[in-house]
Write a protein that holds these residues in place. Structure first.
Motif, PDB file in Angstrom:
ATOM      1  N   TYR A 190      50.719 -46.565 -50.910  1.00 46.51           N
ATOM      2  CA  TYR A 190      49.560 -45.696 -50.747  1.00 46.51           C
ATOM      3  C   TYR A 190      49.780 -44.764 -49.567  1.00 46.51           C
ATOM      4  O   TYR A 190      50.197 -45.193 -48.498  1.00 46.51           O
ATOM      5  CB  TYR A 190      48.295 -46.512 -50.451  1.00 46.51           C
ATOM      6  CG  TYR A 190      47.963 -47.565 -51.463  1.00 46.51           C
ATOM      7  CD1 TYR A 190      48.180 -47.363 -52.817  1.00 46.51           C
ATOM      8  CD2 TYR A 190      47.409 -48.773 -51.063  1.00 46.51           C
ATOM      9  CE1 TYR A 190      47.864 -48.329 -53.743  1.00 46.51           C
ATOM     10  CE2 TYR A 190      47.082 -49.741 -51.980  1.00 46.51           C
ATOM     11  CZ  TYR A 190      47.314 -49.523 -53.318  1.00 46.51           C
ATOM     12  OH  TYR A 190      46.984 -50.493 -54.221  1.00 46.51           O
ATOM     13  N   SER A 191      49.432 -43.499 -49.752  1.00 40.52           N
ATOM     14  CA  SER A 191      49.504 -42.531 -48.663  1.00 40.52           C
ATOM     15  C   SER A 191      48.270 -42.655 -47.772  1.00 40.52           C
ATOM     16  O   SER A 191      47.152 -42.828 -48.265  1.00 40.52           O
ATOM     17  CB  SER A 191      49.569 -41.119 -49.260  1.00 40.52           C
ATOM     18  OG  SER A 191      49.401 -40.171 -48.233  1.00 40.52           O
ATOM     19  N   ILE A 192      48.482 -42.530 -46.454  1.00 43.43           N
ATOM     20  CA  ILE A 192      47.322 -42.486 -45.547  1.00 43.43           C
ATOM     21  C   ILE A 192      47.142 -41.078 -44.960  1.00 43.43           C
ATOM     22  O   ILE A 192      46.359 -40.881 -44.032  1.00 43.43           O
ATOM     23  CB  ILE A 192      47.425 -43.552 -44.422  1.00 43.43           C
ATOM     24  CG1 ILE A 192      48.750 -43.437 -43.661  1.00 43.43           C
ATOM     25  CG2 ILE A 192      47.218 -44.938 -44.981  1.00 43.43           C
ATOM     26  CD1 ILE A 192      48.844 -44.387 -42.472  1.00 43.43           C
ATOM     27  N   GLU A 193      47.852 -40.098 -45.545  1.00 42.30           N
ATOM     28  CA  GLU A 193      47.792 -38.728 -45.003  1.00 42.30           C
ATOM     29  C   GLU A 193      46.397 -38.124 -45.097  1.00 42.30           C
ATOM     30  O   GLU A 193      45.945 -37.434 -44.197  1.00 42.30           O
ATOM     31  CB  GLU A 193      48.818 -37.831 -45.703  1.00 42.30           C
ATOM     32  CG  GLU A 193      50.257 -38.178 -45.356  1.00 42.30           C
ATOM     33  CD  GLU A 193      50.451 -38.397 -43.849  1.00 42.30           C
ATOM     34  OE1 GLU A 193      50.111 -37.491 -43.071  1.00 42.30           O
ATOM     35  OE2 GLU A 193      50.907 -39.492 -43.449  1.00 42.30           O
ATOM     36  N   ARG A 194      45.711 -38.376 -46.220  1.00 47.20           N
ATOM     37  CA  ARG A 194      44.365 -37.798 -46.367  1.00 47.20           C
ATOM     38  C   ARG A 194      43.403 -38.402 -45.329  1.00 47.20           C
ATOM     39  O   ARG A 194      42.560 -37.697 -44.755  1.00 47.20           O
ATOM     40  CB  ARG A 194      43.853 -38.031 -47.791  1.00 47.20           C
ATOM     41  CG  ARG A 194      42.607 -37.250 -48.138  1.00 47.20           C
ATOM     42  CD  ARG A 194      42.849 -35.766 -48.236  1.00 47.20           C
ATOM     43  NE  ARG A 194      41.618 -35.026 -48.485  1.00 47.20           N
ATOM     44  CZ  ARG A 194      41.412 -33.767 -48.107  1.00 47.20           C
ATOM     45  NH1 ARG A 194      42.363 -33.087 -47.479  1.00 47.20           N
ATOM     46  NH2 ARG A 194      40.277 -33.165 -48.380  1.00 47.20           N
ATOM     47  N   ALA A 195      43.557 -39.676 -45.076  1.00 44.74           N
ATOM     48  CA  ALA A 195      42.703 -40.318 -44.059  1.00 44.74           C
ATOM     49  C   ALA A 195      43.008 -39.751 -42.676  1.00 44.74           C
ATOM     50  O   ALA A 195      42.100 -39.529 -41.870  1.00 44.74           O
ATOM     51  CB  ALA A 195      42.907 -41.832 -44.072  1.00 44.74           C
ATOM     52  N   ARG A 196      44.284 -39.494 -42.404  1.00 47.33           N
ATOM     53  CA  ARG A 196      44.633 -38.871 -41.110  1.00 47.33           C
ATOM     54  C   ARG A 196      43.997 -37.488 -41.013  1.00 47.33           C
ATOM     55  O   ARG A 196      43.435 -37.114 -39.981  1.00 47.33           O
ATOM     56  CB  ARG A 196      46.154 -38.719 -40.997  1.00 47.33           C
ATOM     57  CG  ARG A 196      46.926 -39.997 -40.758  1.00 47.33           C
ATOM     58  CD  ARG A 196      48.373 -39.629 -40.438  1.00 47.33           C
ATOM     59  NE  ARG A 196      49.301 -40.727 -40.482  1.00 47.33           N
ATOM     60  CZ  ARG A 196      49.492 -41.611 -39.506  1.00 47.33           C
ATOM     61  NH1 ARG A 196      48.764 -41.549 -38.411  1.00 47.33           N
ATOM     62  NH2 ARG A 196      50.390 -42.560 -39.635  1.00 47.33           N
ATOM     63  N   GLU A 197      44.127 -36.735 -42.118  1.00 43.52           N
ATOM     64  CA  GLU A 197      43.693 -35.329 -42.129  1.00 43.52           C
ATOM     65  C   GLU A 197      42.176 -35.182 -41.979  1.00 43.52           C
ATOM     66  O   GLU A 197      41.694 -34.456 -41.119  1.00 43.52           O
ATOM     67  CB  GLU A 197      44.127 -34.748 -43.475  1.00 43.52           C
ATOM     68  CG  GLU A 197      44.245 -33.257 -43.552  1.00 43.52           C
ATOM     69  CD  GLU A 197      44.743 -32.866 -44.948  1.00 43.52           C
ATOM     70  OE1 GLU A 197      44.115 -31.989 -45.541  1.00 43.52           O
ATOM     71  OE2 GLU A 197      45.717 -33.473 -45.454  1.00 43.52           O
ATOM     72  N   ILE A 198      41.433 -35.878 -42.817  1.00 45.53           N
ATOM     73  CA  ILE A 198      39.984 -35.615 -42.807  1.00 45.53           C
ATOM     74  C   ILE A 198      39.208 -36.484 -41.822  1.00 45.53           C
ATOM     75  O   ILE A 198      38.127 -36.121 -41.394  1.00 45.53           O
ATOM     76  CB  ILE A 198      39.353 -35.733 -44.209  1.00 45.53           C
ATOM     77  CG1 ILE A 198      39.558 -37.140 -44.765  1.00 45.53           C
ATOM     78  CG2 ILE A 198      39.854 -34.672 -45.169  1.00 45.53           C
ATOM     79  CD1 ILE A 198      38.433 -37.541 -45.655  1.00 45.53           C
ATOM     80  N   LEU A 199      39.786 -37.646 -41.484  1.00 48.00           N
ATOM     81  CA  LEU A 199      39.046 -38.558 -40.596  1.00 48.00           C
ATOM     82  C   LEU A 199      39.653 -38.639 -39.202  1.00 48.00           C
ATOM     83  O   LEU A 199      39.054 -39.245 -38.316  1.00 48.00           O
ATOM     84  CB  LEU A 199      39.045 -39.979 -41.186  1.00 48.00           C
ATOM     85  CG  LEU A 199      38.506 -40.161 -42.604  1.00 48.00           C
ATOM     86  CD1 LEU A 199      38.672 -41.605 -43.037  1.00 48.00           C
ATOM     87  CD2 LEU A 199      37.036 -39.750 -42.680  1.00 48.00           C
ATOM     88  N   ALA A 200      40.868 -38.079 -39.031  1.00 49.19           N
ATOM     89  CA  ALA A 200      41.639 -38.306 -37.797  1.00 49.19           C
ATOM     90  C   ALA A 200      41.908 -39.802 -37.619  1.00 49.19           C
ATOM     91  O   ALA A 200      41.881 -40.338 -36.504  1.00 49.19           O
ATOM     92  CB  ALA A 200      40.939 -37.719 -36.571  1.00 49.19           C
TER      93      ALA A 200
END
Ligand SMILES: NC(=O)C1=CN([C@@H]2O[C@H](COP(=O)(O)OP(=O)(O)OC[C@H]3O[C@@H](n4cnc5c(N)ncnc54)[C@H](O)[C@@H]3O)[C@@H](O)[C@H]2O)C=CC1
Ligand SMILES: O=C1O[C@H](COP(=O)(O)O)[C@@H](O)[C@H](O)[C@H]1O
Length: 254
Positions: free
Chosen positions: A225-235
């Motif tokens: 699973y990628s965690i990039e979206r969580a990094r991007e939108i939630l920091a």
């Protein structure tokens, strides 16, 4: 966040990780049909999420609902997921809109997409980013529990599109305390530590978003699973990594 945050399913494993990690950072209200064991430092609502009146009281003046309550068993029968996970979640969204709640954070699951793994075994838990699920894929539930979690995501989609409420779906991996799941490759690839869990939900309370699906796992070297979206939108900035532990869950010394 100055306004109250309602935590449903507060007595459970994920609720406990959140309370222990960020309990002092927000004005939490707790709701569960079983009260938490031990001292409770927050306003407590004991009852069922299908009880609309209880939810109306619990959500008065609340800005964010973190909705964890439900049957988490991967082999849960249809009657239970229909009542607790689907009907309960629909009631939570309905009352959240009625009470002008700004955001609902929904505890979805890896099992909403578990059947992506059936054709890709055994080498899918890898370090390269060649292919990872990132939240844009369609659900492929691995059991009726997963069907109920995918349904919760779709309920959120409807309530967001129809009423404008912000919705974050967190497809949680495998939460364990102090070390990754022992001797379990899949569990280690989707490990979510208690520390990262509390931080992720803290970011979910604070960040701005419309409708999103993110994966809730630690920064494990081997993952599907990628965690990039969580990094991007939630920091989201996870600190833990299952690669720092042996296969049987002991911290590596070198
Ligand atoms: N623990 C994990 O690794 C994962 C958990 N999740 C999801 O996170 C959420 C929390 O899971 P856990 O804390 O592990 O489960 P848990 O069983 O420890 O906690 C769930 C809590 O919800 C309460 N509850 C259940 N049905 C209810 C109802 N109808 N009304 C009021 N309270 C009710 C239970 O009393 C319990 O305290 C669940 O929705 C689960 O599907 C998703 C993926 C992984
Ligand atoms: O959604 C959930 O997923 C985790 C991980 O699933 P598993 O089949 O690899 O054990 C599970 O431990 C948890 O109980 C469930 O709610």
């Amino acid at each position: 966040m100055d306004e109250p945050v309602l935590l449903t399913g507060a007595a459970g494993r994920v609720g406990t990780a959140i309370r222990e990690g960020i309990g002092e950072a927000h004005e939490f209200r707790l709701l569960d049909r079983e009260p938490p064991t031990g001292p409770v430092d927050h306003e407590l609502y004991v009852g069922d999420i299908t009880d609309r009146e209880l939810l109306e009281d619990a959500m008065e003046d609340v800005a964010v609902v973190i909705h964890l309550a439900g049957d988490p068993r991967t082999d849960a029968p249809w009657e239970s997921v229909l009542r607790n996970n689907i009907d309960g979640t629909q009631t939570v969204f309905e009352v959240a809109v009625e009470q002008d709640v700004e955001k609902v954070v929904f505890a979805s699951s890896n099992h909403a997409v578990g059947h992506y793994e059936t054709e890709r075994k055994p080498d899918i838990y890898r370090t390269e980013e060649e292919f990872r699920l990132d939240g844009t894929e369609l659900p492929r539930p691995s059991n009726l529990y997963g069907v109920s979690k995918a349904t919760g995501e779709i309920l959120g989609r409807y309530y967001h599109d129809e009423y404008g409420i912000s919705v974050l779906n967190v497809r949680i991996g495998n939460l364990t305390k102090e070390h990754p799941p022992r001797n379990y490759e899949r569990g280690q690839a989707m490990w979510l530590s208690h520390r990262d869990c509390a931080h992720l939900f803290d970011r979910a309370i604070e960040a701005e978003y419309g409708y999103e699906i993110v994966y809730g796992i630690s920064d494990n070297d081997r993952k599907y699973y990628s965690i990039e979206r969580a990094r991007e939108i939630l920091a989201y900035d996870p600190q833990d990594n299952s690669a720092e532990y042996t296969f049987d869950g002991e911290p590596k010394t070198d």
